[in-house]
Design an enzyme around this catalytic site. Structure first.
Site, PDB file in Angstrom:
ATOM      1  N   TYR A   1       9.571   3.658   7.372  1.00 35.44           N
ATOM      2  CA  TYR A   1       9.771   4.183   6.031  1.00 35.44           C
ATOM      3  C   TYR A   1       8.980   5.488   5.887  1.00 35.44           C
ATOM      4  CZ  TYR A   1       9.443   4.768   1.047  1.00 35.44           C
ATOM      5  OH  TYR A   1       9.472   5.313  -0.206  1.00 35.44           O
TER       6      TYR A   1
ATOM      7  N   ARG B   1      -6.538  -7.812 -14.507  1.00 40.57           N
ATOM      8  CA  ARG B   1      -6.360  -6.973 -13.306  1.00 40.57           C
ATOM      9  C   ARG B   1      -6.532  -7.826 -12.035  1.00 40.57           C
ATOM     10  NH1 ARG B   1     -10.187  -3.576 -11.850  1.00 40.57           N
ATOM     11  NH2 ARG B   1     -10.782  -2.949 -13.971  1.00 40.57           N
TER      12      ARG B   1
ATOM     13  N   LYS C   1      13.278  -3.847  -3.489  1.00 38.12           N
ATOM     14  CA  LYS C   1      14.552  -3.910  -2.765  1.00 38.12           C
ATOM     15  C   LYS C   1      15.165  -5.307  -2.889  1.00 38.12           C
ATOM     16  CE  LYS C   1      12.989   0.126  -1.448  1.00 38.12           C
ATOM     17  NZ  LYS C   1      13.094   1.268  -2.308  1.00 38.12           N
TER      18      LYS C   1
ATOM     19  N   ASP D   1       6.320  -4.768   7.962  1.00 39.32           N
ATOM     20  CA  ASP D   1       7.103  -4.391   6.783  1.00 39.32           C
ATOM     21  C   ASP D   1       8.465  -5.061   6.958  1.00 39.32           C
ATOM     22  OD1 ASP D   1       8.759  -3.266   4.899  1.00 39.32           O
ATOM     23  OD2 ASP D   1       7.934  -1.242   5.075  1.00 39.32           O
TER      24      ASP D   1
HETATM   25  C1  PLP Z   1      11.064  -0.288   4.245  1.00 36.36           C
HETATM   26  C2  PLP Z   1      10.323   0.176   3.033  1.00 36.36           C
HETATM   27  N1  PLP Z   1       9.004  -0.042   2.931  1.00 36.36           N
HETATM   28  C3  PLP Z   1       8.298   0.369   1.852  1.00 36.36           C
HETATM   29  C4  PLP Z   1       8.894   1.039   0.814  1.00 36.36           C
HETATM   30  C5  PLP Z   1       8.075   1.510  -0.365  1.00 36.36           C
HETATM   31  O1  PLP Z   1       8.334   0.681  -1.466  1.00 36.36           O
HETATM   32  P1  PLP Z   1       8.276   1.169  -2.999  1.00 36.36           P
HETATM   33  O2  PLP Z   1       9.319   2.199  -3.196  1.00 36.36           O
HETATM   34  O3  PLP Z   1       8.512  -0.109  -3.748  1.00 36.36           O
HETATM   35  O4  PLP Z   1       6.891   1.698  -3.229  1.00 36.36           O
HETATM   36  C6  PLP Z   1      10.261   1.294   0.859  1.00 36.36           C
HETATM   37  C7  PLP Z   1      10.920   2.039  -0.238  1.00 36.36           C
HETATM   38  O5  PLP Z   1      11.972   2.625  -0.078  1.00 36.36           O
HETATM   39  C8  PLP Z   1      10.998   0.857   2.003  1.00 36.36           C
HETATM   40  O6  PLP Z   1      12.326   1.088   2.110  1.00 36.36           O
END
Ligand code: PLP
Length: 383
Positions: free
Chosen positions: A104, A52, A202, A177
């Site tokens: 997001y 972990r 992504k 992000d």
């Molecule tokens: C810009 C962005 N940040 C964070 C996330 C969250 O990621 P995850 O779906 O891998 O948990 C996403 C998911 O769509 C995203 O598009």
């Protein structure tokens, strides 16, 4: 391979050139062990106790991420959400944090609900207006400023270097992000950010077959130590096979992102003048509000994400999405296949997204096929 002596494309393609010393294999093994043997004198000289905290299959992927983002430390997580929430849970109840109004949606919901109940003071602002950021940072109280650029799904651009300066002057840390930019197009740590987050689901993985997340830190700090303990203690860790898959996906990162950028630019320019489209939102278009900033901040392209606002409103937008054959009607982004979605339906009540907006994630298919397919769907959408 010394990442300082080669270009990032080489780092990614060869995953830092590592080979498995025991077999000379060019692809790494998958370590499935959950636990590691203690030395007879009760020490753990290998540095590994339990998977972990210490999964060896993470090492290479984390090292590649450090090299690409120019950070000192990286940590893989079970998802982008596990990575992003760890960055907030490593703070303390009572701390003030600032986040964008456009970001997001799932993380915005988590901040507005769970994080607020947990005790964070969360303030949402317009992150394209840095005067608003200046006014919102509270010295001694604000601990983290979170930005997303380009930001979902309006692709608003935030000036990372300027945001870092304001944030640091206010005694806080800046986290970015950078999921939609990927390290191919933007390296926030080199612009002054302290932490970079990726939904590795992504572009980093790129094949729509893995949920994954990552954080990369500019340097060692108590904050990074706390993030690592959040990961170990809350247990939002990635599986060994997933870490291996992510490393494999990252080998083609540059080719995929470059192809997506080229096609997205063509698609944006084609539909910008289209009689059935009210607006195209894409940082690569000269009249897009953040274009000049994006041109200065992003390297070699404006990303594979854009949105179109369809003439005829919500119903026409939903009918257009129904009419595609090559684009796939699905959420998510950054995969080799192109996706289209009516974003307001996904985000639900309280979303800042206009109801006529379709979000497009451009993949690596032939761009003319994508243009023809969407062109036909727009005509059907007006019916
Ligand atoms: C810009 C962005 N940040 C964070 C996330 C969250 O990621 P995850 O779906 O891998 O948990 C996403 C998911 O769509 C995203 O598009």
């Amino acid at each position: 391979m010394d990442p300082k002596r080669v270009m990032p494309e080489t780092v990614a393609a060869q995953a830092l050139g590592w080979i498995d010393e025991s077999t000379r294999a060019v692809a790494p093994p998958i370590h499935t062990a959950t636990t590691f043997v203690r030395d007879a004198d009760n020490q753990y000289r290998s540095g590994r106790v339990y998977a972990r905290d210490h999964n060896p299959t993470y090492d290479q992927a984390e090292a590649v991420l450090c090299a690409l983002e120019k950070g000192e430390h990286a940590a893989l997580f079970a998802s982008g959400m596990a990575a992003a929430t760890a960055a907030f849970l490593a703070l303390k109840p009572g701390n003030h944090v600032i986040a964008p109004k456009v970001m997001y949606w799932s993380l915005r919901n988590w901040l507005a609900n769970f994080a607020t109940q947990w005790g964070l003071q969360v303030e949402f602002i317009d992150m394209s207006n840095l005067d608003e950021l200046k006014r919102s940072v509270r010295f001694g109280k604000t601990k983290l400023v979170w930005i997303e650029t380009p930001a979902n799904p309006l692709w608003t651009i935030t000036d990372i270097a300027a945001a870092a300066e304001i944030t640091h002057a206010g005694g806080a840390l800046l986290a970015v992000d950078s999921t939609t930019a990927s390290p191919v197009l933007t390296r926030p740590l080199t612009l002054g950010a302290d932490l970079v987050m990726h939904s590795a689901t992504k572009y980093l993985n790129g094949h729509s077959d893995l949920i994954a997340g990552a954080l990369v830190a500019r340097e060692s700090s108590d904050y990074w130590t706390r993030i690592k303990s959040v990961r170990a203690q809350l247990g939002g860790t990635m599986g060994s096979f997933e870490a291996w898959l992510l490393l494999r996906g990252m080998r083609t990162l540059f080719l995929r992102v470059e192809a997506a950028c080229r096609s997205a630019q063509r698609i944006a320019e084609f539909f910008d003048d289209h009689s059935l489209v009210d607006a195209v939102l894409y940082p690569g278009l000269k009249d897009f509000p953040g274009h000049n900033l994006a041109a200065a901040q992003m390297m070699g392209g404006f990303g594979g994400m854009l949105s179109i606002r369809v003439k005829g409103g919500e119903a026409a937008a939903i009918r257009t999405a129904a009419g595609v054959e090559i684009w796939k009607r699905a959420t998510s982004l950054g995969g080799v296949e192109s996706l289209i979605e009516h974003r307001a339906s996904v985000e639900g009540a309280g979303s800042p997204v206009p109801p006529d907006l379709l979000r497009l994630s451009v993949g690596i298919e032939n761009v003319d096929d994508l243009i023809d397919d969407l062109d036909h769907a727009l005509i059907q959408g007006q019916a």
